[in-house]
Write a protein that holds these residues in place. Structure first.
Motif, mmCIF file in Angstrom:
data_model
loop_
_atom_site.group_PDB
_atom_site.id
_atom_site.type_symbol
_atom_site.label_atom_id
_atom_site.label_comp_id
_atom_site.label_asym_id
_atom_site.label_seq_id
_atom_site.Cartn_x
_atom_site.Cartn_y
_atom_site.Cartn_z
ATOM 1 N N ASP A 35 -6.481 6.362 -4.279
ATOM 2 C CA ASP A 35 -7.494 5.306 -4.344
ATOM 3 C C ASP A 35 -8.418 5.352 -3.133
ATOM 4 O O ASP A 35 -9.609 5.054 -3.224
ATOM 5 C CB ASP A 35 -6.823 3.929 -4.419
ATOM 6 C CG ASP A 35 -6.018 3.760 -5.694
ATOM 7 O OD1 ASP A 35 -6.586 3.952 -6.780
ATOM 8 O OD2 ASP A 35 -4.815 3.461 -5.587
ATOM 9 N N VAL A 36 -7.843 5.706 -1.989
ATOM 10 C CA VAL A 36 -8.588 5.746 -0.724
ATOM 11 C C VAL A 36 -8.068 6.915 0.101
ATOM 12 O O VAL A 36 -6.865 7.181 0.117
ATOM 13 C CB VAL A 36 -8.396 4.434 0.081
ATOM 14 C CG1 VAL A 36 -9.119 4.510 1.423
ATOM 15 C CG2 VAL A 36 -8.876 3.227 -0.703
ATOM 16 N N ARG A 68 -16.310 2.888 4.872
ATOM 17 C CA ARG A 68 -16.003 1.885 5.890
ATOM 18 C C ARG A 68 -15.457 2.593 7.116
ATOM 19 O O ARG A 68 -14.798 3.632 7.007
ATOM 20 C CB ARG A 68 -14.952 0.860 5.403
ATOM 21 C CG ARG A 68 -15.401 -0.083 4.322
ATOM 22 C CD ARG A 68 -16.410 -1.104 4.808
ATOM 23 N NE ARG A 68 -16.724 -2.073 3.771
ATOM 24 C CZ ARG A 68 -17.609 -1.881 2.792
ATOM 25 N NH1 ARG A 68 -18.275 -0.726 2.724
ATOM 26 N NH2 ARG A 68 -17.834 -2.803 1.891
ATOM 27 N N VAL A 92 -12.314 5.943 4.268
ATOM 28 C CA VAL A 92 -12.275 4.992 5.381
ATOM 29 C C VAL A 92 -11.870 5.769 6.625
ATOM 30 O O VAL A 92 -10.850 6.465 6.614
ATOM 31 C CB VAL A 92 -11.283 3.837 5.128
ATOM 32 C CG1 VAL A 92 -11.207 2.925 6.356
ATOM 33 C CG2 VAL A 92 -11.684 3.046 3.888
ATOM 34 N N ALA A 152 -7.888 7.778 4.042
ATOM 35 C CA ALA A 152 -8.057 7.166 5.367
ATOM 36 C C ALA A 152 -7.876 8.251 6.420
ATOM 37 O O ALA A 152 -6.820 8.882 6.485
ATOM 38 C CB ALA A 152 -7.047 6.046 5.581
ATOM 39 N N TYR A 198 -9.276 -1.553 3.148
ATOM 40 C CA TYR A 198 -9.138 -0.547 2.102
ATOM 41 C C TYR A 198 -9.553 -1.125 0.738
ATOM 42 O O TYR A 198 -10.199 -0.456 -0.070
ATOM 43 C CB TYR A 198 -7.701 -0.054 2.015
ATOM 44 C CG TYR A 198 -7.203 0.747 3.205
ATOM 45 C CD1 TYR A 198 -8.079 1.220 4.190
ATOM 46 C CD2 TYR A 198 -5.864 1.020 3.353
ATOM 47 C CE1 TYR A 198 -7.620 1.946 5.266
ATOM 48 C CE2 TYR A 198 -5.373 1.753 4.432
ATOM 49 C CZ TYR A 198 -6.257 2.215 5.391
ATOM 50 O OH TYR A 198 -5.799 2.939 6.448
ATOM 51 N N GLU A 199 -9.190 -2.373 0.505
ATOM 52 C CA GLU A 199 -9.513 -2.997 -0.797
ATOM 53 C C GLU A 199 -11.018 -3.157 -0.978
ATOM 54 O O GLU A 199 -11.510 -3.152 -2.113
ATOM 55 C CB GLU A 199 -8.830 -4.362 -0.904
ATOM 56 C CG GLU A 199 -7.329 -4.270 -1.131
ATOM 57 C CD GLU A 199 -6.688 -5.651 -1.281
ATOM 58 O OE1 GLU A 199 -7.110 -6.579 -0.551
ATOM 59 O OE2 GLU A 199 -5.802 -5.796 -2.124
ATOM 60 N N VAL A 255 -5.702 -4.262 7.684
ATOM 61 C CA VAL A 255 -6.145 -2.924 7.295
ATOM 62 C C VAL A 255 -6.191 -2.807 5.780
ATOM 63 O O VAL A 255 -7.137 -2.266 5.204
ATOM 64 C CB VAL A 255 -5.216 -1.854 7.903
ATOM 65 C CG1 VAL A 255 -5.498 -0.473 7.295
ATOM 66 C CG2 VAL A 255 -5.382 -1.793 9.421
ATOM 67 N N ARG A 256 -5.175 -3.328 5.103
ATOM 68 C CA ARG A 256 -5.180 -3.304 3.639
ATOM 69 C C ARG A 256 -6.439 -3.986 3.096
ATOM 70 O O ARG A 256 -7.051 -3.498 2.133
ATOM 71 C CB ARG A 256 -3.939 -4.009 3.090
ATOM 72 C CG ARG A 256 -3.990 -4.140 1.566
ATOM 73 C CD ARG A 256 -2.947 -5.088 0.984
ATOM 74 N NE ARG A 256 -3.324 -5.424 -0.381
ATOM 75 C CZ ARG A 256 -2.542 -5.249 -1.442
ATOM 76 N NH1 ARG A 256 -1.345 -4.746 -1.304
ATOM 77 N NH2 ARG A 256 -2.968 -5.586 -2.628
ATOM 78 N N HIS A 309 -10.784 5.567 10.597
ATOM 79 C CA HIS A 309 -10.335 4.775 11.736
ATOM 80 C C HIS A 309 -10.912 5.412 13.005
ATOM 81 O O HIS A 309 -10.574 6.548 13.344
ATOM 82 C CB HIS A 309 -8.808 4.748 11.813
ATOM 83 C CG HIS A 309 -8.149 3.996 10.694
ATOM 84 N ND1 HIS A 309 -7.575 2.765 10.878
ATOM 85 C CD2 HIS A 309 -7.983 4.313 9.383
ATOM 86 C CE1 HIS A 309 -7.055 2.353 9.721
ATOM 87 N NE2 HIS A 309 -7.308 3.272 8.810
ATOM 88 N N VAL A 358 0.854 -1.192 0.000
ATOM 89 C CA VAL A 358 0.000 0.000 0.000
ATOM 90 C C VAL A 358 0.886 1.236 0.000
ATOM 91 O O VAL A 358 1.649 1.468 0.945
ATOM 92 C CB VAL A 358 -0.927 0.022 1.235
ATOM 93 C CG1 VAL A 358 -1.814 1.273 1.207
ATOM 94 C CG2 VAL A 358 -1.780 -1.230 1.286
#
Length: 370
Positions: free
Chosen positions: A78-79, A138, A101, A81, A366-367, A362-363, A103, A28
């Motif tokens: 892509d994401v 998420r 995403v 976080a 994310y996927e 965690v990856r 946390h 990542v």
């Protein structure tokens, strides 16, 4: 919220720093934004400070928005976080179709309430949290206890929430010292039954209750010594409590212990204690203690039991009351409890909490949003 090498001690900072370091090993690519000094960018990590931690709140939020706008214009991620609800709000409208995403490290508003903030401040923080969390594709939480809180308190659909525990660099905590050698290095008494509590000195973590419990522990285990590592607003109140109970020879406040000394401190103790009274989502200090080979005793609050009970249910106290703490500590110190040994603790930490294991999980979250 912060960059660990510049502002050590926070659980949020430890998790963030660990992910920045270990996600690349799981394939990542990462690019981080934090509050900090200009030297953050020169640290060799892919992290940039968007504002100083002591900058005014409007300036921090505006600088964060500008940094996110610039980053996403240069290279669409892509994401995204996020690790703090307040630092998520300023750029929500800039994300368009970029997956978000979040946390979830703890209920910010509830923690604020527990520390005595005004009702208005608590309501405002709760509003910020609800907006941010409901926007996320998420949410990653540290425990089932926090998943339940996110669903029932903030109205986040359960199918958007994933549980991934906090991570520990197990090799770093597995120091090549015996407990006796560790005590010698730290200047601790070599032959006293020693308990260690690594906590920020705030009300919800239960250190006042632990000090009260030490009266009974002292009566049953006369040489028992409790060492408290940490700083915070309750330091003077705890000192007064210690003097009131005539516990000066049995409870000592060590103040802030540098991050590099923590593995040695855990190894030097016979047991660590996590006496939290409320709002504990995971308890990273319990995982760190396991990695150092020292059994942690925890209250049955929030996510703490989830950290240790699969290793040994005897590591979880009956309740968070003074009576429960004192009885469990005495039983642990006199050998009445069958607690796991150092190798068992370390093996358990390596299997569940080592950073490569956590980063891989965690990856996977994310996927899901790609």
């Amino acid at each position: 919220m912060e960059w660990l090498p510049e502002s050590p001690g926070s659980g949020v900072g430890r998790v963030y720093h660990g992910l920045i370091r270990h996600l690349p090993g799981e394939g990542v690519g990462v690019s981080g934004l934090v509050t900090g000094s200009p030297q953050v960018s020169a640290s060799g990590a892919p992290v940039q400070a968007f504002a100083a931690p002591d900058a005014s709140l409007p300036r921090r939020l505006w600088r964060l928005r500008s940094a996110v706008r610039s980053r996403t214009a240069e290279h669409r991620p892509d994401v995204v976080a996020a690790h703090f609800a307040l630092y998520t709000l300023p750029y929500l409208d800039l994300l368009d179709d970029i997956p978000l995403v979040i946390h979830f490290h703890g209920p910010w508003a509830r923690e604020s309430d527990a520390e005595g903030d005004s009702a208005l401040v608590v309501r405002l923080k709760g509003c910020v949290e609800r907006i941010a969390y409901r926007r996320a594709h998420r949410c990653i939480v540290l425990s089932e206890a926090f998943k339940s809180r996110l669903v029932h308190t903030y109205g986040v659909p359960a199918n958007r929430v994933r549980v991934v525990p906090g991570g520990v660099n197990v090799d770093r905590f597995d120091v090549a010292l015996s407990p006796a050698d560790a005590r010698t290095r730290l200047g601790w008494p070599p032959d006293r039954p020693t308990l260690l509590a690594v906590r920020r000195l705030v009300r919800r973590v239960g250190l006042g209750t632990l000090v009260d419990a030490m009266q009974h522990v002292r009566a049953r285990v006369p040489d028992a010594l409790l060492l408290v590592a940490g700083k915070g607003p309750l330091a003077d109140e705890l000192r007064t409590r210690i003097r009131h109970h005539d516990l000066d020879d049995h409870v000592r406040l060590l103040g802030f212990v540098p991050d590099e000394e923590l593995p040695v401190a855990y190894r030097a103790a016979d047991l660590s204690v996590v006496p939290t009274q409320s709002l504990e989502g995971f308890g990273l200090v319990a995982a760190e203690s396991l990695a150092a080979g020292t059994p942690p005793l925890v209250t049955p609050v929030g996510g703490l039991p989830e950290v240790v009970r699969d290793l040994s249910p005897d590591l979880v106290m009956e309740s968070a009351s003074t009576t429960a703490l004192q009885e469990h500590l005495v039983a642990a110190l006199n050998g009445s409890l069958s607690l796991p040994g150092g190798a068992e603790c370390r093996d358990f930490a390596a299997a569940y909490y080592d950073w490569p294991v956590v980063a891989q999980r965690v990856r996977a979250v994310y996927e899901e949003v790609l």
